[in-house]
Write a protein that holds these residues in place. Structure first.
Motif, short mmCIF file in Angstrom:
data_model
loop_
_atom_site.label_atom_id
_atom_site.label_comp_id
_atom_site.label_asym_id
_atom_site.label_seq_id
_atom_site.Cartn_x
_atom_site.Cartn_y
_atom_site.Cartn_z
N GLU A 79 124.82 75.83 82.13
CA GLU A 79 124.89 77.03 81.30
C GLU A 79 125.85 78.05 81.88
O GLU A 79 126.64 78.67 81.15
N GLN A 80 125.82 78.23 83.20
CA GLN A 80 126.73 79.17 83.84
C GLN A 80 128.16 78.66 83.81
O GLN A 80 129.11 79.42 83.57
N GLN A 81 128.34 77.36 84.06
CA GLN A 81 129.68 76.79 83.98
C GLN A 81 130.29 77.01 82.59
O GLN A 81 131.46 77.40 82.48
N ASN A 82 129.49 76.75 81.57
CA ASN A 82 130.01 76.89 80.21
C ASN A 82 130.37 78.34 79.87
O ASN A 82 131.36 78.60 79.18
N GLN A 83 129.56 79.29 80.37
CA GLN A 83 129.87 80.69 80.10
C GLN A 83 131.19 81.09 80.77
O GLN A 83 132.05 81.74 80.15
N ILE A 84 131.37 80.71 82.03
CA ILE A 84 132.61 81.03 82.73
C ILE A 84 133.80 80.35 82.04
O ILE A 84 134.87 80.95 81.87
N ALA A 85 133.61 79.10 81.64
CA ALA A 85 134.68 78.37 80.97
C ALA A 85 135.03 79.03 79.63
O ALA A 85 136.21 79.12 79.26
N ASP A 86 134.03 79.49 78.90
CA ASP A 86 134.31 80.20 77.65
C ASP A 86 135.14 81.45 77.91
O ASP A 86 136.11 81.74 77.19
N TRP A 87 134.75 82.24 78.91
CA TRP A 87 135.50 83.45 79.22
C TRP A 87 136.97 83.14 79.52
O TRP A 87 137.86 83.87 79.10
N LEU A 88 137.22 82.08 80.23
CA LEU A 88 138.58 81.77 80.67
C LEU A 88 139.41 81.04 79.62
O LEU A 88 140.60 81.31 79.47
N PHE A 89 138.79 80.11 78.88
CA PHE A 89 139.58 79.16 78.11
C PHE A 89 139.40 79.24 76.59
O PHE A 89 140.27 78.78 75.85
N SER A 90 138.31 79.80 76.13
CA SER A 90 138.00 79.69 74.71
C SER A 90 138.96 80.50 73.84
O SER A 90 139.33 81.63 74.18
N CYS A 91 139.34 79.89 72.70
CA CYS A 91 140.10 80.59 71.66
C CYS A 91 139.23 80.82 70.42
O CYS A 91 139.74 81.20 69.37
N GLU A 92 137.93 80.59 70.56
CA GLU A 92 137.02 80.79 69.44
C GLU A 92 136.51 82.23 69.40
O GLU A 92 136.56 82.94 70.41
N ASN A 93 136.00 82.62 68.24
CA ASN A 93 135.35 83.91 68.08
C ASN A 93 133.85 83.71 67.93
O ASN A 93 133.39 82.65 67.46
N ASP A 94 133.09 84.73 68.31
CA ASP A 94 131.65 84.66 68.07
C ASP A 94 131.37 85.04 66.61
O ASP A 94 132.29 85.24 65.81
N ASN A 95 130.09 85.15 66.25
CA ASN A 95 129.74 85.38 64.84
C ASN A 95 130.06 86.79 64.36
O ASN A 95 129.93 87.10 63.18
N THR A 96 130.50 87.66 65.28
CA THR A 96 130.95 89.01 64.88
C THR A 96 132.46 89.10 64.77
O THR A 96 133.00 90.15 64.46
N GLY A 97 133.15 87.99 65.07
CA GLY A 97 134.61 87.99 65.04
C GLY A 97 135.24 88.36 66.35
O GLY A 97 136.47 88.46 66.45
N LYS A 98 134.43 88.55 67.40
CA LYS A 98 134.96 88.93 68.71
C LYS A 98 135.33 87.69 69.50
O LYS A 98 134.57 86.72 69.56
N PRO A 99 136.51 87.66 70.14
CA PRO A 99 136.90 86.50 70.94
C PRO A 99 135.89 86.22 72.05
O PRO A 99 135.43 87.14 72.74
N LYS A 100 135.56 84.94 72.22
CA LYS A 100 134.66 84.54 73.29
C LYS A 100 135.33 84.56 74.66
O LYS A 100 134.66 84.69 75.68
N GLY A 101 136.65 84.39 74.65
CA GLY A 101 137.36 84.32 75.92
C GLY A 101 138.82 84.66 75.75
O GLY A 101 139.27 85.09 74.69
N ILE A 102 139.59 84.45 76.83
CA ILE A 102 140.98 84.90 76.85
C ILE A 102 141.97 83.78 76.56
O ILE A 102 143.18 84.01 76.57
N GLY A 103 141.49 82.55 76.33
CA GLY A 103 142.37 81.49 75.83
C GLY A 103 143.52 81.13 76.74
O GLY A 103 144.64 80.93 76.27
N LEU A 104 143.27 81.01 78.05
CA LEU A 104 144.35 80.59 78.95
C LEU A 104 144.96 79.29 78.46
O LEU A 104 144.25 78.38 78.00
N SER A 105 146.27 79.16 78.58
CA SER A 105 146.95 77.97 78.06
C SER A 105 147.49 77.08 79.17
O SER A 105 148.01 75.99 78.88
N VAL A 106 147.39 77.50 80.44
CA VAL A 106 147.69 76.62 81.56
C VAL A 106 146.64 76.88 82.64
O VAL A 106 146.24 78.03 82.88
#
Length: 544
Positions: A79-106
């Motif tokens: 659960e903690q790994q996934n949260q950290i990974a979302d913060w760093l890599f995710s390009c998805e938005n949550d149900n309010t339209g707010k980005p889950k993460g910063i979408g690193l590309s490398v």
């Protein structure tokens, strides 16, 4: 000094000093506003205009590294790994339209040298040791670096575009002193003279092994790290070694040959210099480790020329340390770097930054800062690296760290790092104002600002303590503008394009407000935008 005057009393000045930066301050034909301090316009701006016919560099990626933390965090509860990974890599938005993460590309993977297996005899502090896939008997253990490999998998699951492997030291079996730290040897490569091909085989085998066992394709390789840095032969804090330019060239050619033999198509980057001044001259070193742009990419440098070596990316890579203050250096150093890179027909990647002792404006690197103070300071460096140096990539140092301004994420843990908690910072989200929205293969476009007297400030080079802005067009045609308001006042931001491109913008903001972390702030027309104090705002086009 040359001074020319026209009938409007505008002056063109050219100051030149041998072996230093060429500084050109143009106040000719009304190109710059009337009040210029430290090379930046201080007048009020009536309009910022995207020049849609003036493309600049292509943007390859934004990133950070897994160094020293992810080997432990990658073993924390899922659960903690996934949260950290979302913060760093995710390009998805949550149900309010707010980005889950910063979408690193490398994502930068530290290919370890084996100091962890040596324990205290490594002479490296425990938190900075790394494992090595290679065993002393020449066999490989693909269970090593498990936490780091787990985070590469999490990054891949979230759509990270590229993976970069970097070495701080050769494996300890190949080094002259049997260690992954230089321990005062001198300025040459801590590698046995007969081990260049061994190191090349280790790198190639590791890249193939990561793909075979984990499905991770390593797109880029950085075989040396800060080879011209003064730190890496003074003490045993971390893995590292200095390297002479001719040694880098020999190693890269050996790696290139091994890649061809093994049909590995990973691109090789040189040379992750510790200071921009080492790229264009000699700084805190001698001729054997300076002038690296010319050394590696001028055909006249016959012994060290790498421009036609297979797999070598036509890019010079360097770290954005020590040249961020004073503001005149921040500006002029990057303009000089841009011109030098252009001269040799290559690109430029900024591949590492954290806060150091000379960054006095924000109190240096000691202690962690969750606020906009560090975030704005770093955003300003990103802006200047992208806009003045034409950087094609921008990468932060550590993704996660402790009580020092070197991590995007702050880790609170026990000494053994086997458990703990992670907390985000404004620094993380401010990088996201760029990385989340400017995607690989975007093209930066010029922005010109008109001052309150109708004169042009080229490239929006306005006020490093006020508004700084840059514009990009993604491969899908979507426009992105990032605007920094460094000041403590509301600033009008009248943004326009040519008449055929009337655009509404979705706004995302990071600010001192606790809830504003690249948060959606509604839709505005460019001409009606306002930048709150101490904020970073990203405008994403709705029609393209």
């Amino acid at each position: 000094m040359i001074a020319l005057e026209d009938n409007k009393s505008d002056i063109f000045t050219l100051s030149y000093k041998k072996n230093t930066i060429v500084k050109i301050h143009i106040l000719l034909l009304g190109l710059f506003a009337s009040t210029v301090i430290d090379g930046h316009c201080k007048d009020n701006i009536s309009k910022f205009e995207i020049e849609t016919t003036q493309p600049r560099q292509t943007i390859d990626c934004f990133g950070a590294s897994d160094a020293w933390s992810m080997d432990k965090l990658g073993l924390w509860p899922k659960e903690q790994q996934n949260q950290i990974a979302d913060w760093l890599f995710s390009c998805e938005n949550d149900n309010t339209g707010k980005p889950k993460g910063i979408g690193l590309s490398v994502w930068r993977f530290n290919l370890g040298a084996g100091s962890e297996e040596q324990g205290d005899s490594s002479k490296i502090q425990p938190s900075n040791r790394t494992e090595c896939f290679l065993n002393a008997d020449g066999s490989y253990n693909w269970n090593k670096q498990e936490g780091q490999r787990n985070f590469m998998k999490l990054a891949k699951e979230r759509g990270v575009n590229y993976f970069l492997a970097f070495l701080n030291s050769p494996p300890v079996y190949f080094t002259q002193n049997g260690l992954a730290t230089n321990t005062g040897r001198g300025a040459s490569f801590n590698l046995k003279d007969d081990c260049y091909d061994d190191l090349a085989r280790f790198i190639s085998t590791s890249i193939k092994g990561l793909y075979t066992h984990d499905g991770i394709k390593i797109d880029y390789l950085s075989p040396v790290n800060e080879p011209d840095g003064s730190w890496n032969w003074l003490g045993p804090k971390q893995e590292g070694t200095p390297v002479f330019n001719r040694e880098i060239a020999r190693l890269v050619k050996s790696i290139s040959s091994q890649f061809i033999k093994d049909t590995v198509n990973t691109k090789i980057l040189v040379n992750e210099s510790s200071d921009y001044r080492c790229l264009m001259g000699i700084h805190n070193t001698d001729w054997q480790r300076g002038n690296t742009i010319r050394t590696f990419f001028s055909p006249d440098s016959t012994e060290t020329y790498l421009g036609t070596t297979p797999n070598v990316e036509p890019v010079i890579a360097a770290h954005s340390y020590w040249t961020n203050t004073p503001l005149s250096m921040l500006h002029d150093m990057r303009c000089a770097l841009r011109d030098s890179v252009k001269k040799y027909g290559i690109g430029f990647w900024e591949t590492e930054l954290c806060i150091m002792g000379n960054d006095e404006e924000i109190g240096g690197g000691g202690g962690y800062d969750f606020t906009m103070k560090t975030a704005l300071y770093v955003a300003r460096v990103i802006h200047y690296d992208l806009v003045m140096a034409d950087a094609r990539s921008w990468q932060w140092w550590r993704a996660a760290g402790g009580n020092y301004k070197d991590g995007l994420i702050r880790i609170f843990s026990r000494d053994d790092m086997k458990s703990g908690r992670a907390v985000t910072s404004k620094l993380l989200w401010s990088l996201g104002n760029y990385s989340r929205f400017i995607r690989p293969n975007a093209v930066r476009y010029a922005i010109n600002a008109l001052d309150n007297k109708g004169r042009i400030v080229v490239e929006g080079d306005t006020d490093p303590k006020g508004i700084m802005c840059s514009a990009y067009k993604n491969a899908d045609g979507q426009w992105v503008v990032v605007a920094i308001n460094y000041s403590s006042e509301n600033k009008s931001f009248p943004l326009s394009m040519d008449k055929k491109n009337k655009i509404d913008w979705q706004v995302y903001r990071t600010s001192d407000n606790e809830d504003e972390n690249i948060s959606p702030m509604g839709i505005v027309k460019g001409s009606n935008a306002t930048l709150p104090p101490r904020s970073i705002t990203t405008f994403v086009s709705l029609r393209h």
